[in-house]
Design a protein around this motif. Sequence first.
Motif, short mmCIF file in Angstrom:
data_model
loop_
_atom_site.label_atom_id
_atom_site.label_comp_id
_atom_site.label_asym_id
_atom_site.label_seq_id
_atom_site.Cartn_x
_atom_site.Cartn_y
_atom_site.Cartn_z
N THR A 193 0.82 -1.27 0.08
CA THR A 193 -0.06 0.03 -0.02
C THR A 193 0.67 1.20 -0.11
OG1 THR A 193 -1.75 -1.34 1.10
CG2 THR A 193 -1.92 1.30 1.10
N LYS A 194 0.44 2.03 -0.98
CA LYS A 194 1.25 3.38 -0.93
C LYS A 194 0.29 4.48 -0.93
CE LYS A 194 4.67 1.88 -4.39
NZ LYS A 194 5.12 1.86 -5.69
N THR A 195 0.39 5.50 0.05
CA THR A 195 -0.33 6.53 0.08
C THR A 195 0.06 7.25 -1.31
OG1 THR A 195 1.15 7.85 1.04
CG2 THR A 195 -0.23 6.72 2.54
N LYS A 196 -0.95 8.37 -1.49
CA LYS A 196 -0.77 8.95 -2.80
C LYS A 196 0.33 9.97 -2.65
CE LYS A 196 -4.96 9.62 -5.72
NZ LYS A 196 -5.96 10.72 -6.18
N ALA A 199 3.42 7.78 -3.18
CA ALA A 199 3.68 7.36 -4.34
C ALA A 199 4.23 8.70 -5.20
CB ALA A 199 2.26 7.16 -5.15
N ARG A 203 8.09 9.17 -6.76
CA ARG A 203 8.49 9.49 -8.24
C ARG A 203 9.67 10.57 -8.24
NH1 ARG A 203 2.74 10.52 -10.76
NH2 ARG A 203 3.93 11.74 -12.36
N LEU A 206 12.92 8.96 -7.42
CA LEU A 206 13.35 8.15 -8.74
C LEU A 206 14.16 8.96 -9.59
CD1 LEU A 206 10.81 5.18 -9.00
CD2 LEU A 206 12.85 5.08 -8.11
N ASP A 207 13.40 10.20 -9.75
CA ASP A 207 13.96 11.29 -10.82
C ASP A 207 15.29 11.80 -10.27
OD1 ASP A 207 11.95 11.30 -12.63
OD2 ASP A 207 10.88 13.06 -11.25
N LEU A 243 14.97 1.00 -3.33
CA LEU A 243 14.96 1.40 -4.67
C LEU A 243 15.99 1.33 -5.35
CD1 LEU A 243 11.80 3.80 -4.61
CD2 LEU A 243 11.69 1.38 -4.66
N ARG A 245 18.93 -0.04 -4.95
CA ARG A 245 19.58 -1.31 -5.34
C ARG A 245 18.96 -2.47 -6.31
NH1 ARG A 245 19.93 -5.30 -0.09
NH2 ARG A 245 17.94 -5.12 -0.52
N GLN A 246 17.69 -1.87 -6.56
CA GLN A 246 16.93 -2.69 -7.34
C GLN A 246 17.20 -2.66 -8.81
OE1 GLN A 246 12.92 -1.46 -6.75
NE2 GLN A 246 12.28 -3.10 -5.24
N ILE A 247 17.97 -1.66 -9.11
CA ILE A 247 18.48 -1.54 -10.41
C ILE A 247 19.38 -2.64 -10.91
CG2 ILE A 247 19.16 0.00 -12.27
CD1 ILE A 247 16.74 0.85 -11.00
N GLU B 192 13.19 -8.22 -7.32
CA GLU B 192 13.98 -6.96 -6.62
C GLU B 192 14.84 -6.53 -8.01
OE1 GLU B 192 13.95 -5.51 -3.46
OE2 GLU B 192 12.00 -6.21 -3.55
N THR B 193 14.67 -7.03 -8.89
CA THR B 193 15.53 -6.41 -10.01
C THR B 193 14.74 -5.63 -11.03
OG1 THR B 193 17.33 -8.21 -9.58
CG2 THR B 193 17.48 -7.10 -11.51
N LYS B 194 15.29 -4.51 -11.45
CA LYS B 194 14.48 -3.95 -12.57
C LYS B 194 15.70 -3.34 -13.41
CE LYS B 194 11.22 -1.44 -9.45
NZ LYS B 194 10.70 -0.18 -8.98
N THR B 195 15.68 -3.71 -14.88
CA THR B 195 16.26 -3.35 -15.72
C THR B 195 16.31 -1.82 -15.80
OG1 THR B 195 14.75 -3.33 -17.33
CG2 THR B 195 16.01 -5.53 -17.05
N LYS B 196 17.33 -1.01 -16.31
CA LYS B 196 17.28 0.41 -16.38
C LYS B 196 16.21 0.86 -17.29
CE LYS B 196 21.42 3.05 -15.39
NZ LYS B 196 22.73 3.84 -15.90
N ARG B 203 8.31 4.51 -14.63
CA ARG B 203 8.07 5.98 -14.45
C ARG B 203 7.06 6.53 -15.32
NH1 ARG B 203 13.75 8.41 -13.88
NH2 ARG B 203 12.77 10.30 -14.37
N GLN B 246 -1.68 -0.76 -5.70
CA GLN B 246 -0.95 -0.66 -4.60
C GLN B 246 -1.27 0.95 -3.93
OE1 GLN B 246 2.92 -0.50 -6.06
NE2 GLN B 246 3.20 -2.81 -5.19
N ILE B 247 -1.89 1.77 -4.58
CA ILE B 247 -2.26 3.05 -4.05
C ILE B 247 -3.50 2.94 -3.14
CG2 ILE B 247 -3.00 5.44 -4.62
CD1 ILE B 247 -0.37 4.65 -5.82
N GLU B 248 -3.37 3.52 -2.04
CA GLU B 248 -3.97 3.39 -0.81
C GLU B 248 -5.52 3.75 -1.22
OE1 GLU B 248 -3.78 4.55 3.93
OE2 GLU B 248 -3.54 6.22 2.45
#
Lengths: 321, 321
Positions: A193-196, A199, A203, A206-207, A243, A245-247, B192-196, B203, B246-248
């Motif tokens: 669950t992510k609150t708005k 979320a 973003r 991540l930017d 986040l 480390r997931q790349i 747990e792995t995302k390509t670039k 996004r 996932q959004i609340e």
Amino acid sequence: MRIDLRETAEILQSFDKILLLCHAHPDGDTLGSATALAHALSAKGKKIRVECSDPIPKDFGFMFEGLANEEFEPELIAAIDVADIKLLGKESEGKYQGKIDLCIDHHGSNMMYADKVCLEPDSASAAEMIYFLLKEINAEFTPQIASCLFTGVTTDTGCMRFSNTTPRTFEVAAELAKLGADTYNIIQIFFETKTKTYAALERLALDSMRFYFSDRCAVICVTQDMYKRSGSDESETDRLANLPRQIEGVLVGVSMRELKDGSFKASVRTHGDIDASAICKRLGGGGHMGAAGCTLYGSKQQAINSLLKEIQAEIDAFIID
Amino acid sequence: MRIDLRETAEILQSFDKILLLCHAHPDGDTLGSATALAHALSAKGKKIRVECSDPIPKDFGFMFEGLANEEFEPELIAAIDVADIKLLGKESEGKYQGKIDLCIDHHGSNMMYADKVCLEPDSASAAEMIYFLLKEINAEFTPQIASCLFTGVTTDTGCMRFSNTTPRTFEVAAELAKLGADTYNIIQIFFETKTKTYAALERLALDSMRFYFSDRCAVICVTQDMYKRSGSDESETDRLANLPRQIEGVLVGVSMRELKDGSFKASVRTHGDIDASAICKRLGGGGHMGAAGCTLYGSKQQAINSLLKEIQAEIDAFIID
């Protein structure tokens, strides 16, 4: 003195008024472990109080339902999932200095500040230890106790995804599920669950992601300005830590956040044999092999640079090995 | 005819040349289940071939290591995790129409196209069924078999997070971990792995998120243009399916993707008692209670509108209930 789970069970059973201390900035493991133990010991007629110097986030409220948590003069003071007495928070640190009889913990970095320490660094969570401790004291596992422990087991392992997760962790999770833990809702609340506002913050974070050392290190940096723009706040920042480390290809992922005083708190997550706690220890922090943290001072760029220097040393050692 | 796991075990043991069919656009469950069964039956001296009409994604390559997978005239043809013969892919559908002796599946929507059907709709994955099937045939669980099954168990449950996950699912995961499944790396690779390029696509997809019905429904739509801009492609789109839910507060999350022919494939994920398969069935698709899919035609807005109409009906029924 180090003691094992059986001795810990004997000590707990031999006192009637027990104070359980959680670490400040409380998480699912310190709260889930302490409350599960509190419910189990209360059911045996003991007076138990769970104490935390910070407010309990509302998602953990269910853990305290049915606990009397009354005031009394404790005969035994036990810290649960607290690696360092400093982590109790400033006030509690002063109040309990030299007075903690027992510590039940799974952090390899435990400072051994308690009189007796039950330490299992191979346990993924304190809750995993408490599961076996409750079996030692023949506790009745209610669905609520199972849910408290399941919360600790999952929140300290990223829902079974971190490298600290062992076959025993899966076994404990399965046993707790069978005992009636509310597995689906716990996982939904803490992982799905992510609150708005979160979320939106995610973003922006991540930017901000930047890569270093041939993309082996990724860093995101959350600023106070981002909280303003997203409507989010620091309480929602912990989840960002995984986040970077997931790349694919990233060995060291860093999530930094600017505190109100201008300093930066860094969460470091590593893959494989790269030691996150070694990186953070050299900067005055600590933690586990795969997940550690520290506080950095100076400008944002100075903070990043001091961290990158230590990360480079670890990556270089890893690549040469 | 419906048969149980014991009868399924007897049938498999009574033939020496067995063809195992996976569904097209293969996932961890159809491949992990078929290969685990193939390894176990091969170890008993049988000739086994695993067939899939689409190429095997490289992350599943480990499952096929050590499988002879030779050509032969099969005595028994079994479809694994295939709810509808159409899902074998066009060519295979024609080739095997009326010739499938056995189907082992966990989809409640199974079309009963096989002569004998071992169906457990309460099983979170086919792999969970295969675990118990292998116990029935006294198979030796090698670490590789455990890893094949663990991949199926986790990929079909969103790593134990979907509502199909039961205490039995946790129990099977724990047993597989103890049997030597490479749990950490499997989870890293698939969750747990995302390509670039995927991270860039994610996004863009999140930027496309729109909310409907007082924020109870969230929709993302991935266009062919987004693949171009991110450098990603359709093979990386499946993971987006969970993001809207996932959004609340969101009860129905939809992830749509534009196919090259201009049609749209929709993945619907729901919470609680809202039936995703009911929504998708009315649009010619199918699936499970919490996760289903369908293909939509017309412009992007027409596609969204036709889906929203069915979603509104389900949400209204749910709210009134």
